[in-house]
Design a protein around this motif. Structure first.
Motif, PDB file in Angstrom:
ATOM      1  N   TYR A  96      40.466  43.114  37.195  1.00 58.13           N
ATOM      2  CA  TYR A  96      41.801  43.534  37.159  1.00 58.13           C
ATOM      3  C   TYR A  96      42.388  44.514  38.234  1.00 58.13           C
ATOM      4  CZ  TYR A  96      45.795  46.731  34.672  1.00 58.13           C
ATOM      5  OH  TYR A  96      47.427  46.728  34.880  1.00 58.13           O
ATOM      6  N   GLY A  97      41.524  44.741  39.131  1.00 59.76           N
ATOM      7  CA  GLY A  97      41.497  45.877  40.334  1.00 59.76           C
ATOM      8  C   GLY A  97      41.661  44.199  41.457  1.00 59.76           C
TER       9      GLY A  97
ATOM     10  N   ASN B  39      49.801  51.268  39.785  1.00 64.36           N
ATOM     11  CA  ASN B  39      48.937  53.056  39.187  1.00 64.36           C
ATOM     12  C   ASN B  39      48.632  52.889  37.850  1.00 64.36           C
ATOM     13  OD1 ASN B  39      48.775  53.354  42.504  1.00 64.36           O
ATOM     14  ND2 ASN B  39      50.804  54.287  42.587  1.00 64.36           N
ATOM     15  N   LEU B  40      50.411  52.650  36.827  1.00 62.12           N
ATOM     16  CA  LEU B  40      50.523  53.133  35.343  1.00 62.12           C
ATOM     17  C   LEU B  40      48.953  51.767  34.770  1.00 62.12           C
ATOM     18  CD1 LEU B  40      50.922  54.600  33.359  1.00 62.12           C
ATOM     19  CD2 LEU B  40      53.077  52.906  33.307  1.00 62.12           C
ATOM     20  N   GLY B  41      49.724  50.681  35.572  1.00 63.42           N
ATOM     21  CA  GLY B  41      48.354  50.099  34.770  1.00 63.42           C
ATOM     22  C   GLY B  41      46.938  49.959  35.195  1.00 63.42           C
TER      23      GLY B  41
ATOM     24  N   LEU C 158      45.476  52.717  33.082  1.00 65.58           N
ATOM     25  CA  LEU C 158      45.771  52.934  31.909  1.00 65.58           C
ATOM     26  C   LEU C 158      44.442  52.543  31.500  1.00 65.58           C
ATOM     27  CD1 LEU C 158      48.901  51.847  30.599  1.00 65.58           C
ATOM     28  CD2 LEU C 158      48.240  53.984  30.097  1.00 65.58           C
ATOM     29  N   MET C 159      43.624  51.301  32.396  1.00 66.68           N
ATOM     30  CA  MET C 159      42.782  50.322  31.940  1.00 66.68           C
ATOM     31  C   MET C 159      41.402  51.376  32.375  1.00 66.68           C
ATOM     32  SD  MET C 159      43.843  46.922  31.799  1.00 66.68           S
ATOM     33  CE  MET C 159      42.134  45.671  31.899  1.00 66.68           C
ATOM     34  N   ILE C 160      41.429  51.918  33.467  1.00 66.86           N
ATOM     35  CA  ILE C 160      40.060  53.017  33.608  1.00 66.86           C
ATOM     36  C   ILE C 160      39.948  53.576  31.561  1.00 66.86           C
ATOM     37  CG2 ILE C 160      39.270  54.884  34.325  1.00 66.86           C
ATOM     38  CD1 ILE C 160      40.349  53.700  37.241  1.00 66.86           C
ATOM     39  N   PHE C 161      40.932  54.119  31.648  1.00 73.82           N
ATOM     40  CA  PHE C 161      41.329  55.333  30.454  1.00 73.82           C
ATOM     41  C   PHE C 161      40.406  54.608  29.363  1.00 73.82           C
ATOM     42  CE2 PHE C 161      43.309  57.061  26.953  1.00 73.82           C
ATOM     43  CZ  PHE C 161      42.975  58.950  27.383  1.00 73.82           C
TER      44      PHE C 161
ATOM     45  N   LEU D   8      45.617  47.914  26.405  1.00 72.77           N
ATOM     46  CA  LEU D   8      46.622  46.318  25.956  1.00 72.77           C
ATOM     47  C   LEU D   8      48.011  46.367  26.404  1.00 72.77           C
ATOM     48  CD1 LEU D   8      47.443  44.455  23.876  1.00 72.77           C
ATOM     49  CD2 LEU D   8      48.807  46.094  22.089  1.00 72.77           C
ATOM     50  N   ILE D   9      48.054  47.763  26.558  1.00 74.78           N
ATOM     51  CA  ILE D   9      49.509  48.175  27.448  1.00 74.78           C
ATOM     52  C   ILE D   9      49.168  48.169  28.731  1.00 74.78           C
ATOM     53  CG2 ILE D   9      51.151  49.978  28.950  1.00 74.78           C
ATOM     54  CD1 ILE D   9      50.409  51.440  26.095  1.00 74.78           C
ATOM     55  N   GLY D  10      47.833  48.009  29.930  1.00 73.68           N
ATOM     56  CA  GLY D  10      47.405  47.622  30.891  1.00 73.68           C
ATOM     57  C   GLY D  10      47.447  46.180  31.450  1.00 73.68           C
ATOM     58  N   VAL D  11      46.960  45.446  30.268  1.00 75.41           N
ATOM     59  CA  VAL D  11      46.864  44.272  30.785  1.00 75.41           C
ATOM     60  C   VAL D  11      48.128  43.321  30.412  1.00 75.41           C
ATOM     61  CG1 VAL D  11      45.711  42.006  29.532  1.00 75.41           C
ATOM     62  CG2 VAL D  11      45.108  44.140  29.807  1.00 75.41           C
TER      63      VAL D  11
END
Length: 129
Positions: free
Chosen positions: A63-64, A78-80, A83-86, A116-119
């Protein structure tokens, strides 16, 4: 840190944590009846948590690396990233906790939804012209 680097750094740290957790579980996994046997819910949650550490860490690394080239606003990136780390932190922690306190399983949908939202965010940024 540049956008995405935090996911890569987190991913490598989380792989390290996952390997340590796996070593500890492996040292304790004596006999067929440890923690109620191989098919017990407790043991399944522990195994799921262990693999979630590593699998979600790898996804964060990917992702990064993709985040840099995604056609997204800085806010969306930043949001994505958050969310992925969370989600990657929440799933294994919830699984390990649920192994001994079953009500922690109700935290899993929160973490899974953030993934799911991050992806979804990165997919939008990668398919956007």
């Amino acid at each position: 840190m540049l956008q995405g680097e935090v996911n890569v750094t987190f991913g490598w740290i989380w792989i390290l944590v996952g390997l340590v957790v796996g070593m500890i579980l492996g040292l304790k996994a004596e006999g067929e009846h440890w923690l109620g046997g191989y098919s017990s819910l407790t043991r399944r949650y522990l195994r799921l948590g262990h693999i979630a550490f590593i699998a979600l860490a790898i996804i964060n690394i990917l992702y990064g690396k993709e985040l840099v080239s995604a056609s997204l606003s800085d806010t969306s990136k930043n949001l994505g990233s958050f969310l992925m780390i969370f989600g990657a932190a929440g799933v294994p922690i919830a699984c390990l906790t649920a192994a001994f306190w079953r009500k922690a399983k109700y935290l899993l949908p929160l973490s899974a939804t953030s993934l799911l939202i991050g992806v979804f965010i990165i997919v939008v940024g990668l398919v956007k012209p």
